[in-house]
Write a protein that holds these residues in place. Structure first.
Motif, PDB file in Angstrom:
ATOM      1  N   SER A  57       1.212   7.461   7.595  1.00 34.14           N
ATOM      2  CA  SER A  57       0.154   6.762   7.316  1.00 34.14           C
ATOM      3  C   SER A  57       0.075   5.342   6.518  1.00 34.14           C
ATOM      4  O   SER A  57       0.535   5.535   5.423  1.00 34.14           O
ATOM      5  CB  SER A  57      -1.736   6.321   7.317  1.00 34.14           C
ATOM      6  N   GLN A  58       0.694   3.741   6.750  1.00 32.21           N
ATOM      7  CA  GLN A  58       0.306   2.443   5.805  1.00 32.21           C
ATOM      8  C   GLN A  58      -1.212   2.506   5.568  1.00 32.21           C
ATOM      9  O   GLN A  58      -0.790   0.939   5.351  1.00 32.21           O
ATOM     10  CB  GLN A  58       1.146   2.272   5.821  1.00 32.21           C
ATOM     11  N   GLY A  59      -1.742   2.622   6.073  1.00 34.35           N
ATOM     12  CA  GLY A  59      -3.788   2.290   6.072  1.00 34.35           C
ATOM     13  C   GLY A  59      -4.145   1.866   7.008  1.00 34.35           C
ATOM     14  O   GLY A  59      -5.165   1.627   7.996  1.00 34.35           O
ATOM     15  N   GLY A  60      -2.748   1.899   8.680  1.00 33.55           N
ATOM     16  CA  GLY A  60      -3.333   1.643   9.840  1.00 33.55           C
ATOM     17  C   GLY A  60      -3.660   3.383  10.252  1.00 33.55           C
ATOM     18  O   GLY A  60      -4.072   4.279  10.069  1.00 33.55           O
TER      19      GLY A  60
ATOM     20  N   ARG B  63      -5.873   7.982   5.959  1.00 34.97           N
ATOM     21  CA  ARG B  63      -5.585   7.222   6.220  1.00 34.97           C
ATOM     22  C   ARG B  63      -5.027   6.667   4.605  1.00 34.97           C
ATOM     23  O   ARG B  63      -4.152   6.290   4.714  1.00 34.97           O
ATOM     24  CB  ARG B  63      -5.439   6.471   7.170  1.00 34.97           C
ATOM     25  N   THR B  64      -5.754   5.752   3.875  1.00 33.93           N
ATOM     26  CA  THR B  64      -5.801   4.803   2.998  1.00 33.93           C
ATOM     27  C   THR B  64      -5.727   5.714   1.387  1.00 33.93           C
ATOM     28  O   THR B  64      -5.595   5.521   0.690  1.00 33.93           O
ATOM     29  CB  THR B  64      -7.527   4.140   3.193  1.00 33.93           C
ATOM     30  N   ARG B  65      -5.976   7.578   1.692  1.00 34.74           N
ATOM     31  CA  ARG B  65      -5.642   7.773   0.546  1.00 34.74           C
ATOM     32  C   ARG B  65      -4.130   7.410  -0.646  1.00 34.74           C
ATOM     33  O   ARG B  65      -4.583   8.386  -1.897  1.00 34.74           O
ATOM     34  CB  ARG B  65      -5.812   9.762   1.038  1.00 34.74           C
ATOM     35  N   GLY B  66      -3.308   7.561   0.144  1.00 39.80           N
ATOM     36  CA  GLY B  66      -1.978   7.017  -0.532  1.00 39.80           C
ATOM     37  C   GLY B  66      -1.723   8.159  -1.128  1.00 39.80           C
ATOM     38  O   GLY B  66      -1.458   8.122  -2.791  1.00 39.80           O
TER      39      GLY B  66
ATOM     40  N   MET C 244       0.883  -1.236  -0.496  1.00 38.01           N
ATOM     41  CA  MET C 244      -0.287   0.006  -0.150  1.00 38.01           C
ATOM     42  C   MET C 244       1.100   1.277   0.199  1.00 38.01           C
ATOM     43  O   MET C 244       1.715   1.226   0.379  1.00 38.01           O
ATOM     44  CB  MET C 244      -0.910  -0.453   1.388  1.00 38.01           C
ATOM     45  N   ILE C 245       0.280   1.593  -0.977  1.00 34.04           N
ATOM     46  CA  ILE C 245       1.028   3.385  -1.023  1.00 34.04           C
ATOM     47  C   ILE C 245       0.922   4.153   0.021  1.00 34.04           C
ATOM     48  O   ILE C 245      -0.313   3.857   0.014  1.00 34.04           O
ATOM     49  CB  ILE C 245       0.441   4.235  -1.825  1.00 34.04           C
ATOM     50  N   PRO C 246       2.105   4.812   0.957  1.00 28.84           N
ATOM     51  CA  PRO C 246       1.473   5.283   2.278  1.00 28.84           C
ATOM     52  C   PRO C 246       0.922   6.547   2.595  1.00 28.84           C
ATOM     53  O   PRO C 246       0.929   7.407   1.067  1.00 28.84           O
ATOM     54  CB  PRO C 246       3.473   5.299   3.038  1.00 28.84           C
ATOM     55  N   THR C 247      -0.106   7.286   3.038  1.00 28.59           N
ATOM     56  CA  THR C 247      -0.471   8.845   3.208  1.00 28.59           C
ATOM     57  C   THR C 247       0.593   9.264   3.278  1.00 28.59           C
ATOM     58  O   THR C 247       0.740   8.608   5.226  1.00 28.59           O
ATOM     59  CB  THR C 247      -1.849   8.568   3.582  1.00 28.59           C
TER      60      THR C 247
END
Length: 198
Positions: free
Chosen positions: A183-186, A138-141, A1-4
């Protein structure tokens, strides 16, 4: 996952901030606040991880927030969730005035996060609003810049780090402060920059 990568930017000085008045960011940056924002924008452009014109930029609806984004060369989209606290009947009044006229109400507001003796928003309500927005980022990347009132930035940091809500009173966020979260999604991580070489 692309980090935000999220940079929270506190808007520059306003007359209300300098005079410790509730609200007032709609009046825009004062002269010193605008000068400082423009000067910091020039300095920021030479830093690693600096704000870039192609960053997605969101700002609170207040003039001070959009003017700060403009000073950094960013094109902000208004995000209502980043609005300053609604201070109800206290809007435009100084902390000192309220301390003299309504000391018990001021004490209640400062010590009980769910209280709103002024008839506007409680700190807990602001945290719920800002927290929902923050959780959705968090998950926008992508790289995001969010410009808002220093109080909103303090509350966002408390939410991001899952701290007790009362902790916001222990954070001091100066105008034009930039706080970086990733964030890496978490969960969000607070990133503290290394000192500049030199």
């Amino acid at each position: 996952m692309i980090p935000t990568s999220l940079r929270l930017v506190a808007h520059g000085h306003t007359t209300a901030l300098r005079r410790a008045r509730f609200g007032g960011a709609d009046d825009g940056l004062d002269e010193g606040g605008l000068r400082a924002a423009l000067a910091q924008a020039r300095t920021e452009s030479g830093r690693r991880g600096h704000l870039r014109v192609d960053d997605a930029c969101l700002s609170g609806p207040e003039a001070a927030a959009t003017q700060t984004a403009d000073a950094f060369g960013l094109l902000p989209t208004i995000e209502a969730a980043l609005a300053d606290c609604d201070y109800g009947d206290w809007t435009g009044r100084s902390f000192e005035e309220i301390a003299v006229e309504q000391p018990q109400a001021l004490h209640e507001w400062m010590s009980i996060p769910d209280s709103a003796p002024h008839g506007g928003e409680s700190v807990a309500t602001v945290r719920d609003r800002v927290g929902r927005w923050l959780d959705g980022q968090r998950t926008r990347g992508q790289r995001i810049v969010a410009v808002a009132h220093p109080l909103v930035i303090r509350i966002a940091v408390v939410h991001a780090l899952d701290l007790p809500i009362a902790t916001y009173r222990q954070l001091d966020v100066e105008p034009l402060a930039i706080i970086r979260l990733t964030s890496q999604g978490g969960r969000w991580q607070l990133r503290l920059p290394a000192p500049r070489a030199g």
